[in-house]
Design a protein around this motif. Structure first.
Motif, PDB file in Angstrom:
ATOM      1  N   GLY A 176       6.199 -25.386  -8.999  1.00 21.58           N
ATOM      2  CA  GLY A 176       6.040 -26.366 -10.067  1.00 21.58           C
ATOM      3  C   GLY A 176       5.607 -27.718  -9.546  1.00 21.58           C
ATOM      4  O   GLY A 176       5.522 -27.945  -8.334  1.00 21.58           O
ATOM      5  N   CYS A 177       5.306 -28.605 -10.480  1.00 21.77           N
ATOM      6  CA  CYS A 177       4.789 -29.909 -10.077  1.00 21.77           C
ATOM      7  C   CYS A 177       5.094 -30.928 -11.168  1.00 21.77           C
ATOM      8  O   CYS A 177       4.941 -30.641 -12.353  1.00 21.77           O
ATOM      9  N   ASP A 178       5.525 -32.128 -10.734  1.00 20.11           N
ATOM     10  CA  ASP A 178       5.813 -33.212 -11.680  1.00 20.11           C
ATOM     11  C   ASP A 178       4.753 -34.296 -11.634  1.00 20.11           C
ATOM     12  O   ASP A 178       4.947 -35.377 -12.171  1.00 20.11           O
ATOM     13  N   LYS A 179       3.634 -34.037 -10.970  1.00 21.40           N
ATOM     14  CA  LYS A 179       2.673 -35.121 -10.753  1.00 21.40           C
ATOM     15  C   LYS A 179       1.744 -35.346 -11.954  1.00 21.40           C
ATOM     16  O   LYS A 179       1.239 -36.429 -12.143  1.00 21.40           O
ATOM     17  N   PHE A 180       1.446 -34.332 -12.703  1.00 21.51           N
ATOM     18  CA  PHE A 180       0.601 -34.462 -13.902  1.00 21.51           C
ATOM     19  C   PHE A 180      -0.739 -35.164 -13.632  1.00 21.51           C
ATOM     20  O   PHE A 180      -1.089 -36.146 -14.289  1.00 21.51           O
ATOM     21  N   CYS A 181      -1.470 -34.660 -12.671  1.00 22.02           N
ATOM     22  CA  CYS A 181      -2.854 -35.128 -12.515  1.00 22.02           C
ATOM     23  C   CYS A 181      -3.573 -34.804 -13.830  1.00 22.02           C
ATOM     24  O   CYS A 181      -3.335 -33.742 -14.425  1.00 22.02           O
ATOM     25  N   ALA A 182      -4.466 -35.701 -14.257  1.00 24.14           N
ATOM     26  CA  ALA A 182      -4.999 -35.609 -15.624  1.00 24.14           C
ATOM     27  C   ALA A 182      -5.831 -34.349 -15.872  1.00 24.14           C
ATOM     28  O   ALA A 182      -6.046 -33.959 -17.017  1.00 24.14           O
ATOM     29  N   PHE A 183      -6.302 -33.700 -14.781  1.00 25.67           N
ATOM     30  CA  PHE A 183      -7.184 -32.531 -14.925  1.00 25.67           C
ATOM     31  C   PHE A 183      -6.449 -31.204 -14.809  1.00 25.67           C
ATOM     32  O   PHE A 183      -7.031 -30.152 -15.032  1.00 25.67           O
ATOM     33  N   CYS A 184      -5.169 -31.225 -14.458  1.00 26.68           N
ATOM     34  CA  CYS A 184      -4.547 -30.022 -13.886  1.00 26.68           C
ATOM     35  C   CYS A 184      -3.553 -29.323 -14.818  1.00 26.68           C
ATOM     36  O   CYS A 184      -2.713 -29.976 -15.446  1.00 26.68           O
ATOM     37  N   VAL A 185      -3.641 -27.994 -14.883  1.00 27.26           N
ATOM     38  CA  VAL A 185      -2.741 -27.219 -15.756  1.00 27.26           C
ATOM     39  C   VAL A 185      -1.414 -26.850 -15.078  1.00 27.26           C
ATOM     40  O   VAL A 185      -0.496 -26.389 -15.752  1.00 27.26           O
ATOM     41  N   VAL A 186      -1.341 -27.053 -13.757  1.00 26.51           N
ATOM     42  CA  VAL A 186      -0.165 -26.533 -13.032  1.00 26.51           C
ATOM     43  C   VAL A 186       1.170 -27.018 -13.609  1.00 26.51           C
ATOM     44  O   VAL A 186       2.089 -26.212 -13.800  1.00 26.51           O
ATOM     45  N   PRO A 187       1.324 -28.318 -13.930  1.00 29.99           N
ATOM     46  CA  PRO A 187       2.623 -28.731 -14.468  1.00 29.99           C
ATOM     47  C   PRO A 187       2.990 -28.001 -15.766  1.00 29.99           C
ATOM     48  O   PRO A 187       4.175 -27.879 -16.096  1.00 29.99           O
ATOM     49  N   TYR A 188       1.973 -27.508 -16.481  1.00 34.87           N
ATOM     50  CA  TYR A 188       2.247 -26.806 -17.744  1.00 34.87           C
ATOM     51  C   TYR A 188       2.490 -25.314 -17.506  1.00 34.87           C
ATOM     52  O   TYR A 188       3.342 -24.710 -18.155  1.00 34.87           O
ATOM     53  N   GLY A 220       3.852 -23.989  -1.762  1.00 36.12           N
ATOM     54  CA  GLY A 220       4.359 -24.581  -2.989  1.00 36.12           C
ATOM     55  C   GLY A 220       3.206 -25.317  -3.638  1.00 36.12           C
ATOM     56  O   GLY A 220       2.269 -25.717  -2.951  1.00 36.12           O
ATOM     57  N   GLN A 221       3.267 -25.481  -4.962  1.00 35.32           N
ATOM     58  CA  GLN A 221       2.193 -26.217  -5.635  1.00 35.32           C
ATOM     59  C   GLN A 221       2.114 -27.634  -5.086  1.00 35.32           C
ATOM     60  O   GLN A 221       1.070 -28.243  -5.043  1.00 35.32           O
ATOM     61  N   ASN A 222       3.268 -28.141  -4.687  1.00 28.06           N
ATOM     62  CA  ASN A 222       3.354 -29.495  -4.151  1.00 28.06           C
ATOM     63  C   ASN A 222       4.370 -29.427  -3.018  1.00 28.06           C
ATOM     64  O   ASN A 222       5.456 -29.991  -3.110  1.00 28.06           O
ATOM     65  N   VAL A 223       4.000 -28.717  -1.962  1.00 24.50           N
ATOM     66  CA  VAL A 223       4.998 -28.245  -0.989  1.00 24.50           C
ATOM     67  C   VAL A 223       5.713 -29.386  -0.280  1.00 24.50           C
ATOM     68  O   VAL A 223       6.884 -29.261   0.071  1.00 24.50           O
ATOM     69  N   SER A 259      -0.233 -29.910  -0.108  1.00 31.63           N
ATOM     70  CA  SER A 259       0.502 -31.168  -0.110  1.00 31.63           C
ATOM     71  C   SER A 259      -0.170 -32.223  -0.972  1.00 31.63           C
ATOM     72  O   SER A 259      -1.375 -32.165  -1.199  1.00 31.63           O
ATOM     73  N   HIS A 260       0.624 -33.184  -1.409  1.00 29.03           N
ATOM     74  CA  HIS A 260       0.081 -34.350  -2.111  1.00 29.03           C
ATOM     75  C   HIS A 260       0.182 -35.545  -1.161  1.00 29.03           C
ATOM     76  O   HIS A 260       1.209 -35.715  -0.494  1.00 29.03           O
ATOM     77  N   PRO A 261      -0.863 -36.380  -1.115  1.00 27.95           N
ATOM     78  CA  PRO A 261      -0.828 -37.511  -0.177  1.00 27.95           C
ATOM     79  C   PRO A 261       0.425 -38.381  -0.346  1.00 27.95           C
ATOM     80  O   PRO A 261       0.973 -38.869   0.657  1.00 27.95           O
ATOM     81  N   VAL A 286      -7.608 -34.787  -1.678  1.00 25.91           N
ATOM     82  CA  VAL A 286      -7.820 -36.191  -2.064  1.00 25.91           C
ATOM     83  C   VAL A 286      -8.538 -36.261  -3.409  1.00 25.91           C
ATOM     84  O   VAL A 286      -8.427 -37.230  -4.122  1.00 25.91           O
ATOM     85  N   GLN A 287      -9.325 -35.253  -3.753  1.00 23.05           N
ATOM     86  CA  GLN A 287     -10.030 -35.082  -5.034  1.00 23.05           C
ATOM     87  C   GLN A 287     -11.252 -35.972  -5.193  1.00 23.05           C
ATOM     88  O   GLN A 287     -12.297 -35.524  -5.642  1.00 23.05           O
ATOM     89  N   SER A 288     -11.129 -37.271  -4.864  1.00 19.01           N
ATOM     90  CA  SER A 288     -12.258 -38.193  -5.053  1.00 19.01           C
ATOM     91  C   SER A 288     -12.110 -39.356  -4.079  1.00 19.01           C
ATOM     92  O   SER A 288     -10.996 -39.643  -3.610  1.00 19.01           O
ATOM     93  N   ASN A 298      -5.080 -39.920 -12.524  1.00 19.31           N
ATOM     94  CA  ASN A 298      -3.629 -40.107 -12.365  1.00 19.31           C
ATOM     95  C   ASN A 298      -3.144 -39.593 -11.011  1.00 19.31           C
ATOM     96  O   ASN A 298      -2.060 -39.023 -10.901  1.00 19.31           O
ATOM     97  N   ARG A 299      -3.962 -39.843  -9.958  1.00 16.34           N
ATOM     98  CA  ARG A 299      -3.555 -39.384  -8.636  1.00 16.34           C
ATOM     99  C   ARG A 299      -2.551 -40.343  -7.983  1.00 16.34           C
ATOM    100  O   ARG A 299      -1.877 -39.989  -7.028  1.00 16.34           O
ATOM    101  N   ARG A 300      -2.533 -41.591  -8.448  1.00 18.05           N
ATOM    102  CA  ARG A 300      -1.569 -42.592  -7.963  1.00 18.05           C
ATOM    103  C   ARG A 300      -1.711 -42.909  -6.476  1.00 18.05           C
ATOM    104  O   ARG A 300      -0.720 -43.170  -5.785  1.00 18.05           O
TER     105      ARG A 300
HETATM  106 FE1  SF4 Z   1       0.327 -31.186  -9.282  1.00 18.22          FE
HETATM  107 FE2  SF4 Z   1      -1.627 -30.711  -7.504  1.00 18.22          FE
HETATM  108 FE3  SF4 Z   1      -2.017 -30.182 -10.096  1.00 18.22          FE
HETATM  109 FE4  SF4 Z   1      -1.881 -32.721  -9.269  1.00 18.22          FE
HETATM  110  S1  SF4 Z   1      -3.458 -31.200  -8.668  1.00 18.22           S
HETATM  111  S2  SF4 Z   1      -0.819 -31.854 -11.072  1.00 18.22           S
HETATM  112  S3  SF4 Z   1      -0.371 -32.583  -7.634  1.00 18.22           S
HETATM  113  S4  SF4 Z   1      -0.548 -29.202  -8.739  1.00 18.22           S
END
Ligand code: SF4
Ligand code: SAM
Length: 466
Positions: A176-188, A220-223, A259-261, A286-288, A298-300
């Motif tokens: 799971g993931c609590d980061k909620f990047c604006a493009f990503c379905v993983v948190p859902y 892990g999605q956000n190991v 990992s997330h930075p 890093v995405q961009s 919303n990468r913060r």
């Molecule tokens: Fe979480 Fe990674 Fe998706 Fe961002 S890209 S919401 S950090 S799983």
């Protein structure tokens, strides 16, 4: 694509004495987390007496472990189910029952929609409920079933012992993931972040090593947000977890992904210098390279924060090989903003990378935006980015030629007398050596780089020939 093998524990389909084995075909799409889940589903089915098969035609149960991360990945499921519908009908004519299971993130996101759209599917099961597969399969003989709950019980407590083994293995430590990047379905699709305890992970790691695994990749999605309970009950960090695993006799290598930075803690950076089992390779998306795009995503973090982080990691482990994920054509991305991504790539230098065109995912904030980048522009930017990333990958691999590197031998090679393995930097290497070397680390001189693989010779062999 992975076809996870369930173990053949001699289960029967017919009455006692019948020699007709039940067979399961498990196919996985997408990330390593899915590959792990597919292997565990194969374990669950293996414990029920299903033998693995790589031939879908002979399978009594077909599991598609799906990925929802991009539109194309999700659509693949529906075309695959279309083919399976025909197969199911043909097998039915021959008097054979076929259960079709859709698992994974498309199952989680689309649930009942899948039953409505694909009448051939018998079971839809989300990533948190697949330990219940045997009950769901039994239930499906009465009615088609959907289980996409996030159950109170922990699926890991209900999974059978691991059976699927090789020299390398994935081990899920966090989901799971609590980061909620604006493009990503993983948190859902995967829900909130949950970490397993150090004791549970160590027990699974010990079982893997006892079965012959020598390298474990913690996934892990956000190991690196890992914070599972340690021995004293207090949360342990990923670095602490890797210290705890480092004492398992026979375990030779550790890796972790993804990992997330913002979660690269000081002790994790230090582990790259101090933990002798941790390999000098880091996948850090890093995405961009554009701060405006990163903010809209919303990468913060900013591009410079990423650069500074990489500098610290390289200080700790100068030979680290870096990998990353990139998205091009996020809504509103301008040409100068894309060029900032190119600049960041040129400055940092990656040994490997994954890059994607932005794909709107229903339910995510970015999918609501009306400033989509035209498809042709996305295609052109992706080609430019991949050109640069490919050149960097080739240069990195080429730079290995002439070096002596430790190669963990994983399997037999493409030709008789050959074996294949990986360097600490996760490069594939082919060399001549007996199959008895599988599971050991050999010192190998790299002699040549072909388009996707390095070729080497054992240092002892090279010395003998000289
Ligand atoms: Fe979480 Fe990674 Fe998706 Fe961002 S890209 S919401 S950090 S799983
Ligand atoms: N947790 C990781 C992270 O923080 O980046 C990776 C998660 S995701 C499974 C893997 C990659 O898919 C992401 O890093 C991103 O580059 C890509 N991705 C996710 N959503 C996407 C989308 N809507 N369109 C294109 N690529 C996407």
């Amino acid at each position: 694509m992975l076809q996870a093998r369930a173990s053949s524990s001699g289960g029967r389909r017919g009455p006692p004495g019948s020699d007709t084995l039940k067979k399961a075909f498990v196919k996985s799409y997408g990330c390593q987390m899915n590959a792990y889940d597919a292997a565990r589903m194969a374990d669950v089915l293996g414990a029920q007496g299903y033998a693995a098969t790589e031939s879908v035609e002979e399978a009594d149960v077909v599991v598609l472990n799906t990925c929802h991360i991009r539109e194309k990945a999700a659509e693949k499921v529906f075309s695959e189910v279309g083919r399976l519908r025909v197969l199911k009908a043909e097998r039915a004519q021959a008097g054979l029952d076929t259960r079709i299971v859709v698992a994974g993130c498309v199952a989680q996101a689309e649930g009942r929609e899948i039953l409505a759209r694909t009448p051939a599917v018998d079971v839809v099961v989300g990533p948190q409920s697949y330990h219940r597969l045997p009950e769901l399969l039994a239930e499906s003989h009465k009615r088609r079933v959907v289980d996409t709950e996030f159950p109170i019980e922990d699926k890991f407590d209900h999974l059978p012992a691991r059976r699927t083994q090789g020299v390398t293995g994935f081990l899920t430590v966090q989901e799971g993931c609590d980061k909620f990047c604006a493009f990503c379905v993983v948190p859902y699709t995967r829900g909130a972040e949950v970490s397993r305890s150090v004791a549970a992970i160590r027990a699974e790691a010990e079982a893997l090593v006892a079965g012959g695994v020598r390298e474990i990749t913690l996934i892990g999605q956000n190991v690196n947000a890992y914070h599972g309970a340690g021995g004293d009950g207090a949360p342990a960090s990923l670095a602490g977890l890797m210290d705890a695993l480092g004492t398992i006799p026979g375990l030779l290598r550790l890796r972790y992904t993804t990992s997330h930075p913002n979660d690269m803690a000081d002790d994790l950076i230090a582990a790259h210098a101090d933990n002798p089992l941790l390999m000098p390779y880091l996948h850090l998306p890093v995405q961009s390279g554009s701060d405006r795009v990163l903010q809209a995503m919303n990468r913060r973090h900013t591009g410079d924060a990423y650069r500074r982080l990489i500098a610290r990691i390289r200080e700790a482990r100068p030979d680290i090989a870096l990998s990353s994920d990139f998205i091009v054509g996020f809504p509103g991305e301008t040409e100068p903003e894309f060029e900032e991504t190119m600049r960041l790539v040129a400055e940092i230098g990656f040994a490997s990378a994954f890059s994607f065109k932005y794909s709107p995912r229903p339910g995510t904030p970015a999918a609501e935006r009306e400033d989509a980048v035209p498809e042709a522009v996305k295609t052109e930017r992706l080609a430019r980015l991949q050109g640069l990333l490919d050149a960097q990958r080739h240069a990195f691999n080429q730079s290995t030629v002439g070096q002596v590197v430790d190669v963990l031998i994983e399997k037999t090679g493409r030709h008789p007398g050959q074996v294949a393995g990986k360097t600490p930097h996760l490069q594939a290497v082919q060399l001549d050596a007996p199959a008895s070397t599988i599971g050991t680390i050999l010192a190998v001189r790299i002699v040549r780089y072909g388009s996707n693989s390095l070729f080497g010779e054992r240092v002892a062999d090279a010395a003998a020939a000289a």
